[in-house]
Design a protein around this motif. Structure first.
Motif, PDB file in Angstrom:
ATOM      1  N   ARG A 183       0.820  -1.220   0.000  1.00  0.00           N
ATOM      2  CA  ARG A 183       0.000   0.000   0.000  1.00  0.00           C
ATOM      3  C   ARG A 183       0.853   1.269   0.000  1.00  0.00           C
ATOM      4  NH1 ARG A 183      -4.930  -1.662   2.212  1.00  0.00           N
ATOM      5  NH2 ARG A 183      -5.367  -3.731   1.323  1.00  0.00           N
ATOM      6  N   GLY A 184       2.049   1.145   0.519  1.00  0.00           N
ATOM      7  CA  GLY A 184       2.907   2.324   0.614  1.00  0.00           C
ATOM      8  C   GLY A 184       4.310   1.908   1.011  1.00  0.00           C
ATOM      9  N   VAL A 185       5.152   2.892   1.229  1.00  0.00           N
ATOM     10  CA  VAL A 185       6.524   2.649   1.673  1.00  0.00           C
ATOM     11  C   VAL A 185       6.902   3.724   2.685  1.00  0.00           C
ATOM     12  CG1 VAL A 185       7.332   1.514  -0.443  1.00  0.00           C
ATOM     13  CG2 VAL A 185       7.453   4.010  -0.249  1.00  0.00           C
ATOM     14  N   GLU A 186       7.818   3.344   3.575  1.00  0.00           N
ATOM     15  CA  GLU A 186       8.392   4.343   4.469  1.00  0.00           C
ATOM     16  C   GLU A 186       9.789   4.679   3.971  1.00  0.00           C
ATOM     17  OE1 GLU A 186       9.791   5.113   9.128  1.00  0.00           O
ATOM     18  OE2 GLU A 186       8.690   3.288   8.601  1.00  0.00           O
TER      19      GLU A 186
ATOM     20  N   VAL B 261       3.867   7.411   0.193  1.00  0.00           N
ATOM     21  CA  VAL B 261       5.211   7.459   0.756  1.00  0.00           C
ATOM     22  C   VAL B 261       5.128   8.116   2.128  1.00  0.00           C
ATOM     23  CG1 VAL B 261       5.828   9.672  -0.337  1.00  0.00           C
ATOM     24  CG2 VAL B 261       7.621   8.054   0.354  1.00  0.00           C
ATOM     25  N   SER B 262       5.681   7.444   3.101  1.00  0.00           N
ATOM     26  CA  SER B 262       5.635   7.919   4.481  1.00  0.00           C
ATOM     27  C   SER B 262       7.012   8.459   4.862  1.00  0.00           C
ATOM     28  CB  SER B 262       5.228   6.772   5.415  1.00  0.00           C
ATOM     29  OG  SER B 262       4.882   7.258   6.692  1.00  0.00           O
TER      30      SER B 262
ATOM     31  N   PRO C 136      -1.226  15.295  -2.738  1.00  0.00           N
ATOM     32  CA  PRO C 136      -1.072  15.304  -1.279  1.00  0.00           C
ATOM     33  C   PRO C 136      -1.501  13.997  -0.629  1.00  0.00           C
ATOM     34  CG  PRO C 136      -2.069  17.347  -2.035  1.00  0.00           C
ATOM     35  CD  PRO C 136      -2.028  16.430  -3.221  1.00  0.00           C
ATOM     36  N   GLN C 137      -2.504  13.327  -1.202  1.00  0.00           N
ATOM     37  CA  GLN C 137      -3.012  12.096  -0.579  1.00  0.00           C
ATOM     38  C   GLN C 137      -2.018  10.940  -0.663  1.00  0.00           C
ATOM     39  OE1 GLN C 137      -4.446  13.698  -3.087  1.00  0.00           O
ATOM     40  NE2 GLN C 137      -5.083  12.304  -4.744  1.00  0.00           N
ATOM     41  N   LEU C 138      -0.949  11.109  -1.461  1.00  0.00           N
ATOM     42  CA  LEU C 138       0.080  10.068  -1.545  1.00  0.00           C
ATOM     43  C   LEU C 138       1.273  10.357  -0.616  1.00  0.00           C
ATOM     44  CD1 LEU C 138       0.194   9.192  -5.349  1.00  0.00           C
ATOM     45  CD2 LEU C 138      -1.112   8.122  -3.499  1.00  0.00           C
ATOM     46  N   LEU C 139       1.132  11.346   0.244  1.00  0.00           N
ATOM     47  CA  LEU C 139       2.190  11.662   1.216  1.00  0.00           C
ATOM     48  C   LEU C 139       1.652  11.485   2.629  1.00  0.00           C
ATOM     49  CD1 LEU C 139       4.985  12.796   2.023  1.00  0.00           C
ATOM     50  CD2 LEU C 139       3.984  15.099   1.873  1.00  0.00           C
ATOM     51  N   GLN C 140       2.426  10.776   3.437  1.00  0.00           N
ATOM     52  CA  GLN C 140       2.107  10.632   4.858  1.00  0.00           C
ATOM     53  C   GLN C 140       3.319  11.091   5.672  1.00  0.00           C
ATOM     54  OE1 GLN C 140      -0.121   7.210   6.939  1.00  0.00           O
ATOM     55  NE2 GLN C 140       2.032   6.607   7.173  1.00  0.00           N
TER      56      GLN C 140
ATOM     57  N   VAL D 166      -2.625  15.904   3.264  1.00  0.00           N
ATOM     58  CA  VAL D 166      -1.512  15.062   3.682  1.00  0.00           C
ATOM     59  C   VAL D 166      -1.932  14.246   4.908  1.00  0.00           C
ATOM     60  CG1 VAL D 166       0.858  15.056   4.587  1.00  0.00           C
ATOM     61  CG2 VAL D 166       0.195  16.681   2.781  1.00  0.00           C
ATOM     62  N   ALA D 167      -1.606  12.954   4.901  1.00  0.00           N
ATOM     63  CA  ALA D 167      -1.946  12.086   6.031  1.00  0.00           C
ATOM     64  C   ALA D 167      -0.921  12.278   7.145  1.00  0.00           C
ATOM     65  CB  ALA D 167      -1.986  10.630   5.591  1.00  0.00           C
ATOM     66  N   ILE D 168      -1.379  12.167   8.394  1.00  0.00           N
ATOM     67  CA  ILE D 168      -0.508  12.281   9.570  1.00  0.00           C
ATOM     68  C   ILE D 168      -0.554  10.957  10.317  1.00  0.00           C
ATOM     69  CG2 ILE D 168       0.021  13.551  11.677  1.00  0.00           C
ATOM     70  CD1 ILE D 168       0.234  15.248   9.178  1.00  0.00           C
ATOM     71  N   ALA D 169       0.625  10.402  10.616  1.00  0.00           N
ATOM     72  CA  ALA D 169       0.703   9.148  11.358  1.00  0.00           C
ATOM     73  C   ALA D 169       1.487   9.371  12.642  1.00  0.00           C
ATOM     74  CB  ALA D 169       1.386   8.072  10.519  1.00  0.00           C
ATOM     75  N   ILE D 170       1.085   8.650  13.696  1.00  0.00           N
ATOM     76  CA  ILE D 170       1.834   8.669  14.953  1.00  0.00           C
ATOM     77  C   ILE D 170       2.725   7.440  14.974  1.00  0.00           C
ATOM     78  CG2 ILE D 170       1.704   8.663  17.466  1.00  0.00           C
ATOM     79  CD1 ILE D 170      -0.992   9.959  17.309  1.00  0.00           C
ATOM     80  N   ASP D 171       4.037   7.692  14.994  1.00  0.00           N
ATOM     81  CA  ASP D 171       5.021   6.606  14.973  1.00  0.00           C
ATOM     82  C   ASP D 171       5.303   6.134  16.398  1.00  0.00           C
ATOM     83  OD1 ASP D 171       6.781   4.832  13.884  1.00  0.00           O
ATOM     84  OD2 ASP D 171       8.410   6.270  13.640  1.00  0.00           O
ATOM     85  N   ASP D 172       5.710   4.860  16.514  1.00  0.00           N
ATOM     86  CA  ASP D 172       6.065   4.264  17.813  1.00  0.00           C
ATOM     87  C   ASP D 172       4.949   4.412  18.833  1.00  0.00           C
ATOM     88  OD1 ASP D 172       8.559   3.672  16.743  1.00  0.00           O
ATOM     89  OD2 ASP D 172       9.426   5.564  17.424  1.00  0.00           O
ATOM     90  N   PHE D 173       3.705   4.291  18.379  1.00  0.00           N
ATOM     91  CA  PHE D 173       2.580   4.488  19.284  1.00  0.00           C
ATOM     92  C   PHE D 173       2.575   3.405  20.371  1.00  0.00           C
ATOM     93  CE2 PHE D 173      -1.831   4.046  20.670  1.00  0.00           C
ATOM     94  CZ  PHE D 173      -2.142   5.357  20.964  1.00  0.00           C
ATOM     95  N   GLY D 174       2.281   3.855  21.595  1.00  0.00           N
ATOM     96  CA  GLY D 174       2.183   2.932  22.717  1.00  0.00           C
ATOM     97  C   GLY D 174       3.384   2.923  23.627  1.00  0.00           C
TER      98      GLY D 174
END
Length: 547
Positions: free
Chosen positions: A318-321, A378-379, A407-411, A438-446
């Motif tokens: 679905r994507g790549v980091e 792409v993240s 923008p929807q292809l950038l996280q 642009v999508a926002i993700a929380i990394d290392d959650f928890g």
């Protein structure tokens, strides 16, 4: 004064010379002028004196310490030069004892600390230089040198609360204890400034001697001080260096001692630490990396690898980091953990982050054009300092416009600690980016201290579960039901908030299956692929990944 012939014998002497030497001037006749003026002891002086006698030099001037006939010593300035008749020479002596004594007193004041009466920094470096030279050429010694460099812990609080007068008295008491520790072996103790002291060990016998001295000093200083009726307690951090004198310079020795003192402070204070070449090499490498980060961005020394984000239900990429690596000309390829913390410390993360974002967006656009039916998100990781120290919203907008990436292809990934509790400018930036698409993700959650209720007010679209949760899913180990329960609860919470969940560090088919079963959306880890160059991603776009 005296008249001297070309053989160096006194022909005549005036009463002043006799008075200076404490004898009858008549008794000086036929005496050797060189003996009267002590010109034979120094080979260089003796040679130059002979040149004046022989007419090969015009004048000799020296300062000598002479002894009168009554045993009294004095300092005299000696001059030997041709007489007007050129057949003889004039020897003159001037008593400069008072001048020398004054110079000595002034030098003592100049070279000693007025508070503790110890040698100061200037005298310490002078003595250390002499010790290094002597240890290098003195075959009777050990040829080694040692240094204990210490700093008082908490001394500033004494000055701030009790005043500088009490602080100075405390420094005097500390100096006395250090002197007592050093006295048995005659080590030099000096105050280098503030609350910093040093003990120099000449002809040291090895590191154990220095370590023993550091232990003794530490124990002595930990005893309470009685200063003006007040009981004060201080401790010290001590850096210990011991090495061969040959090839050692004062600058290196002090740098090593200062570095080791910093380690003692960093390790918890109230302790001594021995210089460690490996640890110092790591520090030097760290400094070298930190100082060359910004130029490395300009020299295009960084590259991006990409790790797939795979749908757990269908195995589709679905994507790549985007993960940055540094192709360092000296140290080879470096992983992010070697330089990203340094970049965040010194601010180089802003230009580096901008380069990563532009490069990743340009690559994502190339993939989109090559495979229109299979667009990849792409993240890109973003440090919180990028939000504070640059206009991240403007940077993202400009780069999207420049590369043509939708923008929807950038996280953008931010760590949990950076996102949770964001207010003011960071929250405004996140909201503006989200409004941009642009999508926002929380990394290392928890792994942080999350205020879960805050999730509903953040413009976040994805949670990336920290790999520590997934590790408990390994089939070869006894599974911990609590791990699966926690992950399942987090996934359900995220889904109810309209968020997707990515599990990091997926390393086996069993882990991937369990995560799929509890509803996790995407997975990332070595089970699917290690981080790879962009050309390797192209083949994965149309072929479902494992699992």
């Amino acid at each position: 004064m005296a008249v001297v012939d070309r053989e160096g014998r006194v022909l005549d002497a005036n009463p002043a010379l006799g008075a200076l030497l404490g004898t009858d001037p008549a008794l000086l006749i036929t005496r050797s002028a060189a003996d009267l003026a002590d010109l034979r002891e120094d080979p260089r002086t003796w040679r130059e004196y002979r040149d004046v006698l022989g007419g090969r030099a015009a004048r000799l001037r020296r300062t000598r310490r002479l002894r009168r006939s009554d045993g009294h010593a004095l300092w005299a300035e000696i001059t030997v030069e041709p007489a007007p008749d050129s057949c003889s020479l004039l020897l003159s002596m001037a008593d400069i004892s008072d001048q020398r004594d004054l110079q000595g007193r002034l030098r003592h004041l100049q070279m000693h600390d007025p508070v503790t009466r110890l040698p100061n920094r200037s005298l310490f470096f002078e003595r250390m230089t002499r010790a290094l030279e002597a240890a290098t050429y003195d075959h009777g010694g050990t040829g080694r040198i040692g240094l204990c460099y210490l700093d008082l812990d908490g001394f500033k609080a004494v000055n701030d609360t009790l005043g500088h007068r009490v602080g100075d008295r405390l420094l005097g008491a500390v100096a006395q204890r250090l002197t007592d520790c050093a006295a048995p072996d005659g080590h030099l103790v000096a105050r280098l400034g503030g609350d910093e002291f040093a003990l120099l060990v000449r002809n040291s016998t090895g590191t154990e001697q220095l370590c023993d001295l550091a232990r003794t000093v530490l124990a002595a200083l930990q005893e309470p001080f009685d200063v003006g009726g007040q009981r004060l307690s201080v401790s010290a951090s001590i850096g210990v260096v011991e090495r061969p004198a040959a090839g050692t310079h004062t600058t290196w020795l002090m740098q090593a001692a200062d570095t080791t003192l910093y380690w003692a402070k960093e390790d918890g204070k109230a302790r001594w630490t021995l210089f460690d070449p490996e640890r110092n090499a790591h520090r030097m490498t760290r400094q070298a990396l930190s100082s060359t980060l910004r130029p490395a961005v300009e020299r295009d020394e960084f590259v991006l690898d990409y790790q797939p984000l795979v749908g757990l239900g269908d195995g589709v990429v679905r994507g790549v980091e985007a993960l940055v690596r540094w192709d360092h000309p000296q140290f080879g390829r470096l992983s992010p953990n070697r330089f990203i913390p340094l970049a965040e410390e010194n601010g180089a993360i802003v230009p580096l982050g901008r380069w990563v974002l532009r490069t990743a967006c340009r690559q994502a656009r190339a993939w989109q054009l090559a495979e229109p039916p299979h667009p990849l998100v792409v993240s890109v990781n973003v440090a919180v300092r990028q939000v504070w120290d640059s206009d991240l919203v403007a940077d993202v907008g400009a780069i999207l416009a420049e590369t043509g990436l939708p923008p929807q292809l950038l996280q953008l990934e931010l760590t949990e600690s950076a996102v949770m509790g964001s207010t003011g400018r960071p929250l405004q930036a996140l909201q503006a980016l989200s409004d941009m698409g642009v999508a926002i993700a929380i990394d290392d959650f928890g792994t942080g201290y999350s205020n879960l209720a805050y999730l509903s007010r953040l413009p976040v679209s994805t949670l990336k579960l920290d790999g520590s949760f997934v590790q408990g899913f390994r089939a070869e180990e006894h599974p911990n039901p609590a791990d699966e329960t926690i992950v399942e609860a987090l996934v359900q919470l995220a889904h109810r908030l309209g968020l997707t969940v990515t599990a990091e560090c997926v390393e086996s088919a069993e882990q991937a299956e369990r995560l799929r079963r509890i509803g996790c959306d995407t997975g990332q880890g070595w089970f699917y692929s290690r981080p790879v160059p962009p050309d390797r991603i192209q083949a994965m776009i149309t072929c479902p990944a494992r699992g």
